[in-house]
Scaffold this motif. Structure first.
Motif, PDB file in Angstrom:
ATOM      1  N   ARG A  88      -0.328   0.593   3.770  1.00  0.00           N
ATOM      2  CA  ARG A  88      -0.748  -1.009   3.323  1.00  0.00           C
ATOM      3  C   ARG A  88      -2.004  -1.304   4.638  1.00  0.00           C
ATOM      4  N   GLU A 128       8.518  -8.139  -4.477  1.00  0.00           N
ATOM      5  CA  GLU A 128       8.214  -8.472  -2.978  1.00  0.00           C
ATOM      6  C   GLU A 128       6.985  -7.255  -2.274  1.00  0.00           C
ATOM      7  N   ASP A 132       4.148  -9.678  -1.330  1.00  0.00           N
ATOM      8  CA  ASP A 132       3.354 -10.252   0.676  1.00  0.00           C
ATOM      9  C   ASP A 132       1.417  -9.415   0.358  1.00  0.00           C
ATOM     10  N   HIS A 135      -0.768 -12.320  -1.223  1.00  0.00           N
ATOM     11  CA  HIS A 135      -0.926 -13.662  -0.741  1.00  0.00           C
ATOM     12  C   HIS A 135      -2.047 -13.374   0.156  1.00  0.00           C
ATOM     13  N   LYS A 136      -2.011 -12.368   1.066  1.00  0.00           N
ATOM     14  CA  LYS A 136      -2.903 -11.557   1.853  1.00  0.00           C
ATOM     15  C   LYS A 136      -3.954 -11.371   1.514  1.00  0.00           C
TER      16      LYS A 136
END
Length: 272
Positions: A88, A128, A132, A135-136
Protein backbone atom coordinates in the motif's frame (compact mmCIF):
# COMPACT_ATOMS: atom_id res chain seq x y z
CA UNK A 1 -14.45 16.69 -28.14
CA UNK A 2 -10.77 15.91 -28.54
CA UNK A 3 -9.34 12.65 -29.86
CA UNK A 4 -6.51 10.80 -28.12
CA UNK A 5 -4.75 7.45 -28.46
CA UNK A 6 -3.31 5.20 -25.74
CA UNK A 7 0.47 4.77 -25.85
CA UNK A 8 3.19 3.29 -23.63
CA UNK A 9 6.95 3.00 -23.32
CA UNK A 10 8.91 0.40 -25.21
CA UNK A 11 9.12 -1.83 -22.13
CA UNK A 12 5.35 -2.05 -21.58
CA UNK A 13 3.96 -5.52 -21.00
CA UNK A 14 2.76 -7.40 -24.11
CA UNK A 15 -0.84 -7.35 -22.82
CA UNK A 16 -0.94 -3.58 -22.24
CA UNK A 17 -3.99 -2.05 -23.98
CA UNK A 18 -2.08 0.50 -26.03
CA UNK A 19 -1.83 1.19 -29.75
CA UNK A 20 1.76 2.47 -29.99
CA UNK A 21 4.92 1.83 -27.96
CA UNK A 22 7.89 4.11 -27.40
CA UNK A 23 6.80 7.47 -26.05
CA UNK A 24 8.67 9.76 -28.46
CA UNK A 25 7.90 7.66 -31.53
CA UNK A 26 4.26 7.31 -30.49
CA UNK A 27 3.81 11.06 -30.06
CA UNK A 28 5.24 11.69 -33.53
CA UNK A 29 2.99 9.01 -35.05
CA UNK A 30 -0.12 10.31 -33.25
CA UNK A 31 0.54 13.79 -34.62
CA UNK A 32 1.05 12.47 -38.16
CA UNK A 33 -2.25 10.58 -38.02
CA UNK A 34 -4.29 13.55 -36.77
CA UNK A 35 -4.80 12.94 -33.07
CA UNK A 36 -5.08 15.78 -30.56
CA UNK A 37 -3.36 13.97 -27.72
CA UNK A 38 -1.91 10.81 -26.19
CA UNK A 39 -2.82 8.88 -23.07
CA UNK A 40 0.30 7.69 -21.26
CA UNK A 41 0.09 4.14 -19.88
CA UNK A 42 2.91 3.97 -17.34
CA UNK A 43 4.22 1.43 -14.85
CA UNK A 44 6.21 4.03 -12.91
CA UNK A 45 6.14 7.84 -12.76
CA UNK A 46 9.82 8.12 -13.72
CA UNK A 47 9.46 6.22 -17.00
CA UNK A 48 9.48 9.49 -18.89
CA UNK A 49 11.44 12.72 -18.41
CA UNK A 50 9.23 15.76 -17.93
CA UNK A 51 11.56 17.94 -19.99
CA UNK A 52 11.71 15.46 -22.87
CA UNK A 53 7.98 14.85 -22.77
CA UNK A 54 7.28 18.56 -22.87
CA UNK A 55 9.62 18.96 -25.84
CA UNK A 56 8.10 16.07 -27.80
CA UNK A 57 4.56 17.31 -27.19
CA UNK A 58 5.45 20.88 -28.13
CA UNK A 59 7.19 19.81 -31.34
CA UNK A 60 4.14 17.80 -32.38
CA UNK A 61 1.38 20.14 -31.13
CA UNK A 62 -0.11 17.45 -28.89
CA UNK A 63 -1.36 17.23 -25.31
CA UNK A 64 -1.39 14.45 -22.73
CA UNK A 65 -5.04 13.51 -22.27
CA UNK A 66 -4.48 11.44 -19.09
CA UNK A 67 -2.06 9.21 -17.19
CA UNK A 68 -3.22 5.58 -17.15
CA UNK A 69 -2.28 3.26 -14.27
CA UNK A 70 -3.32 -0.20 -15.49
CA UNK A 71 0.26 -1.42 -15.70
CA UNK A 72 0.78 -0.66 -12.01
CA UNK A 73 -1.60 -3.55 -11.39
CA UNK A 74 -0.64 -5.79 -14.32
CA UNK A 75 3.15 -5.43 -14.10
CA UNK A 76 3.74 -4.59 -10.43
CA UNK A 77 0.72 -6.20 -8.73
CA UNK A 78 -0.07 -3.07 -6.72
CA UNK A 79 -3.69 -2.17 -6.03
CA UNK A 80 -5.94 -0.15 -3.74
CA UNK A 81 -7.64 -3.12 -2.02
CA UNK A 82 -4.38 -4.84 -1.04
CA UNK A 83 -4.10 -5.51 2.71
CA UNK A 84 -0.28 -5.58 2.75
CA UNK A 85 0.98 -2.32 4.25
CA UNK A 86 4.28 -2.30 2.35
CA UNK A 87 2.46 -2.73 -0.94
CA UNK A 88 0.00 0.00 0.00
CA UNK A 89 2.86 2.36 0.78
CA UNK A 90 4.49 1.60 -2.58
CA UNK A 91 1.17 2.13 -4.40
CA UNK A 92 0.65 5.47 -2.66
CA UNK A 93 4.15 6.59 -3.59
CA UNK A 94 3.59 5.66 -7.23
CA UNK A 95 0.23 7.41 -7.42
CA UNK A 96 1.66 10.56 -5.90
CA UNK A 97 4.27 10.45 -8.65
CA UNK A 98 1.60 10.02 -11.33
CA UNK A 99 -0.34 12.91 -9.82
CA UNK A 100 2.75 15.11 -9.82
CA UNK A 101 3.32 14.25 -13.50
CA UNK A 102 -0.32 14.90 -14.34
CA UNK A 103 -0.17 18.29 -12.66
CA UNK A 104 1.99 19.35 -15.61
CA UNK A 105 0.50 17.05 -18.24
CA UNK A 106 -3.23 16.52 -18.61
CA UNK A 107 -4.45 16.89 -15.04
CA UNK A 108 -6.07 13.42 -14.98
CA UNK A 109 -4.95 10.08 -13.50
CA UNK A 110 -6.85 6.89 -14.24
CA UNK A 111 -7.84 4.24 -11.68
CA UNK A 112 -9.02 1.10 -13.47
CA UNK A 113 -7.98 -2.41 -12.48
CA UNK A 114 -5.46 -0.93 -10.06
CA UNK A 115 -8.33 -0.36 -7.64
CA UNK A 116 -8.00 -4.11 -7.04
CA UNK A 117 -10.45 -6.98 -6.57
CA UNK A 118 -12.78 -8.14 -3.83
CA UNK A 119 -11.51 -11.67 -4.52
CA UNK A 120 -13.75 -13.63 -2.18
CA UNK A 121 -13.38 -11.27 0.76
CA UNK A 122 -16.13 -9.39 2.54
CA UNK A 123 -17.11 -6.70 -0.02
CA UNK A 124 -17.44 -4.09 2.74
CA UNK A 125 -13.88 -4.81 3.89
CA UNK A 126 -12.46 -4.54 0.37
CA UNK A 127 -14.37 -1.29 -0.13
CA UNK A 128 -13.00 0.07 3.13
CA UNK A 129 -9.46 -0.61 1.92
CA UNK A 130 -10.22 1.13 -1.36
CA UNK A 131 -11.79 4.17 0.28
CA UNK A 132 -8.84 4.57 2.64
CA UNK A 133 -6.37 4.76 -0.24
CA UNK A 134 -8.76 6.77 -2.41
CA UNK A 135 -8.92 9.58 0.16
CA UNK A 136 -5.16 9.58 0.62
CA UNK A 137 -4.40 9.96 -3.07
CA UNK A 138 -7.28 12.44 -3.46
CA UNK A 139 -5.70 14.61 -0.77
CA UNK A 140 -2.45 14.75 -2.73
CA UNK A 141 -4.27 15.26 -6.03
CA UNK A 142 -6.25 18.16 -4.59
CA UNK A 143 -3.03 19.95 -3.65
CA UNK A 144 -1.73 19.46 -7.20
CA UNK A 145 -4.95 20.41 -9.02
CA UNK A 146 -5.40 16.91 -10.46
CA UNK A 147 -8.55 14.81 -10.92
CA UNK A 148 -8.73 11.04 -10.39
CA UNK A 149 -10.90 9.19 -12.91
CA UNK A 150 -12.36 5.87 -11.75
CA UNK A 151 -12.99 3.41 -14.60
CA UNK A 152 -15.66 0.67 -14.41
CA UNK A 153 -14.18 -2.56 -15.85
CA UNK A 154 -16.08 -5.68 -16.92
CA UNK A 155 -16.56 -8.72 -14.67
CA UNK A 156 -14.16 -10.91 -16.65
CA UNK A 157 -11.24 -8.68 -15.64
CA UNK A 158 -12.17 -7.60 -12.09
CA UNK A 159 -14.96 -8.19 -9.58
CA UNK A 160 -15.20 -4.69 -8.12
CA UNK A 161 -17.04 -1.81 -9.86
CA UNK A 162 -18.17 -3.18 -13.20
CA UNK A 163 -20.72 -0.65 -14.46
CA UNK A 164 -21.43 3.08 -14.32
CA UNK A 165 -24.19 2.80 -11.71
CA UNK A 166 -21.87 0.96 -9.31
CA UNK A 167 -19.18 3.53 -9.99
CA UNK A 168 -21.52 6.42 -9.20
CA UNK A 169 -22.54 4.76 -5.94
CA UNK A 170 -18.90 4.48 -4.89
CA UNK A 171 -18.12 8.02 -5.99
CA UNK A 172 -20.94 9.28 -3.79
CA UNK A 173 -19.29 7.51 -0.85
CA UNK A 174 -15.90 9.03 -1.71
CA UNK A 175 -17.58 12.45 -2.02
CA UNK A 176 -14.57 14.31 -3.38
CA UNK A 177 -14.83 16.91 -6.12
CA UNK A 178 -11.64 15.66 -7.73
CA UNK A 179 -12.80 12.01 -7.91
CA UNK A 180 -14.86 11.40 -11.05
CA UNK A 181 -15.62 8.75 -13.67
CA UNK A 182 -13.96 7.33 -16.77
CA UNK A 183 -16.45 5.22 -18.75
CA UNK A 184 -15.11 2.81 -21.39
CA UNK A 185 -17.70 1.84 -23.98
CA UNK A 186 -16.09 -1.59 -24.47
CA UNK A 187 -16.79 -2.44 -20.83
CA UNK A 188 -20.18 -0.70 -20.95
CA UNK A 189 -21.23 -2.95 -23.84
CA UNK A 190 -20.73 -5.93 -21.51
CA UNK A 191 -21.97 -4.53 -18.21
CA UNK A 192 -24.35 -1.58 -18.59
CA UNK A 193 -28.03 -2.13 -19.26
CA UNK A 194 -28.14 0.49 -22.03
CA UNK A 195 -25.08 2.52 -22.99
CA UNK A 196 -26.87 5.76 -23.87
CA UNK A 197 -29.17 5.71 -20.87
CA UNK A 198 -26.28 4.85 -18.56
CA UNK A 199 -24.28 7.84 -19.80
CA UNK A 200 -27.27 10.09 -19.20
CA UNK A 201 -28.12 8.59 -15.81
CA UNK A 202 -24.56 9.05 -14.54
CA UNK A 203 -23.75 12.28 -16.35
CA UNK A 204 -22.67 14.23 -13.26
CA UNK A 205 -19.52 12.11 -12.95
CA UNK A 206 -18.55 11.52 -16.61
CA UNK A 207 -15.18 13.22 -17.12
CA UNK A 208 -13.23 11.15 -19.68
CA UNK A 209 -14.21 8.37 -22.11
CA UNK A 210 -12.43 5.38 -23.62
CA UNK A 211 -13.46 4.23 -27.08
CA UNK A 212 -13.15 0.76 -28.62
CA UNK A 213 -15.56 -1.32 -30.66
CA UNK A 214 -17.29 -4.46 -29.40
CA UNK A 215 -14.31 -6.64 -30.42
CA UNK A 216 -11.79 -4.23 -28.80
CA UNK A 217 -10.70 -3.20 -32.30
CA UNK A 218 -10.84 0.28 -33.81
CA UNK A 219 -14.18 2.11 -33.64
CA UNK A 220 -16.20 1.10 -36.69
CA UNK A 221 -14.71 -2.42 -36.87
CA UNK A 222 -17.38 -4.04 -34.69
CA UNK A 223 -21.11 -3.66 -34.07
CA UNK A 224 -21.13 -0.90 -31.43
CA UNK A 225 -24.00 1.58 -31.79
CA UNK A 226 -21.89 4.70 -32.23
CA UNK A 227 -24.91 6.85 -33.11
CA UNK A 228 -26.30 6.12 -29.66
CA UNK A 229 -22.96 6.81 -27.98
CA UNK A 230 -22.39 10.17 -29.64
CA UNK A 231 -25.99 11.32 -29.28
CA UNK A 232 -25.99 10.51 -25.56
CA UNK A 233 -22.65 12.22 -25.00
CA UNK A 234 -23.95 15.25 -26.87
CA UNK A 235 -27.13 15.27 -24.80
CA UNK A 236 -25.15 15.53 -21.55
CA UNK A 237 -22.92 18.26 -22.99
CA UNK A 238 -19.78 16.17 -22.96
CA UNK A 239 -16.87 17.95 -24.68
CA UNK A 240 -13.85 16.22 -23.15
CA UNK A 241 -11.45 13.58 -24.43
CA UNK A 242 -12.40 10.42 -26.30
CA UNK A 243 -9.41 8.10 -26.24
CA UNK A 244 -8.84 5.02 -28.38
CA UNK A 245 -7.84 2.15 -26.10
CA UNK A 246 -7.88 -0.64 -28.66
CA UNK A 247 -6.02 -3.74 -29.77
CA UNK A 248 -3.43 -2.85 -32.42
CA UNK A 249 -5.16 -5.03 -35.02
CA UNK A 250 -4.20 -5.86 -37.73
CA UNK A 251 -1.22 -3.64 -36.87
CA UNK A 252 -0.80 -0.46 -34.79
CA UNK A 253 -0.76 2.07 -37.63
CA UNK A 254 -3.75 0.56 -39.45
CA UNK A 255 -5.77 0.45 -36.23
CA UNK A 256 -4.91 4.07 -35.42
CA UNK A 257 -5.70 5.21 -38.97
CA UNK A 258 -9.08 3.42 -38.95
CA UNK A 259 -9.95 5.11 -35.66
CA UNK A 260 -9.20 8.60 -36.99
CA UNK A 261 -10.92 7.96 -40.31
CA UNK A 262 -14.09 6.62 -38.70
CA UNK A 263 -14.44 9.09 -35.84
CA UNK A 264 -13.38 12.25 -37.66
CA UNK A 265 -15.27 11.18 -40.77
CA UNK A 266 -18.61 9.73 -39.69
CA UNK A 267 -18.71 11.73 -36.45
CA UNK A 268 -16.60 14.69 -37.46
CA UNK A 269 -19.18 17.24 -36.33
CA UNK A 270 -18.47 16.28 -32.73
CA UNK A 271 -14.76 17.03 -33.17
CA UNK A 272 -15.06 20.39 -34.91
Amino acid sequence: MKLSVAIAGKEAMPNAFVVFRGVKESIIKAHELGYDGVELALKRPDEVSKDELNQWLHENSLEVSAISSGQVFAARNLYFTDENQENRAELYKSFCGFIDLASDFGGLVNIGRTRGPIDGRDPAFAEELFLDMAHKVADHAEKRGVELILEPVNRYEIDFINNLDECSTLLKKIDRKNFVMMPDVFHMNIEDDHIGESFIRNKEYVRYVHFADTNRHAPGDGHMDWDEIFSSLASIGYDGWTTAEILPYPDPETAAKRTVSFLRGTYGKYYS
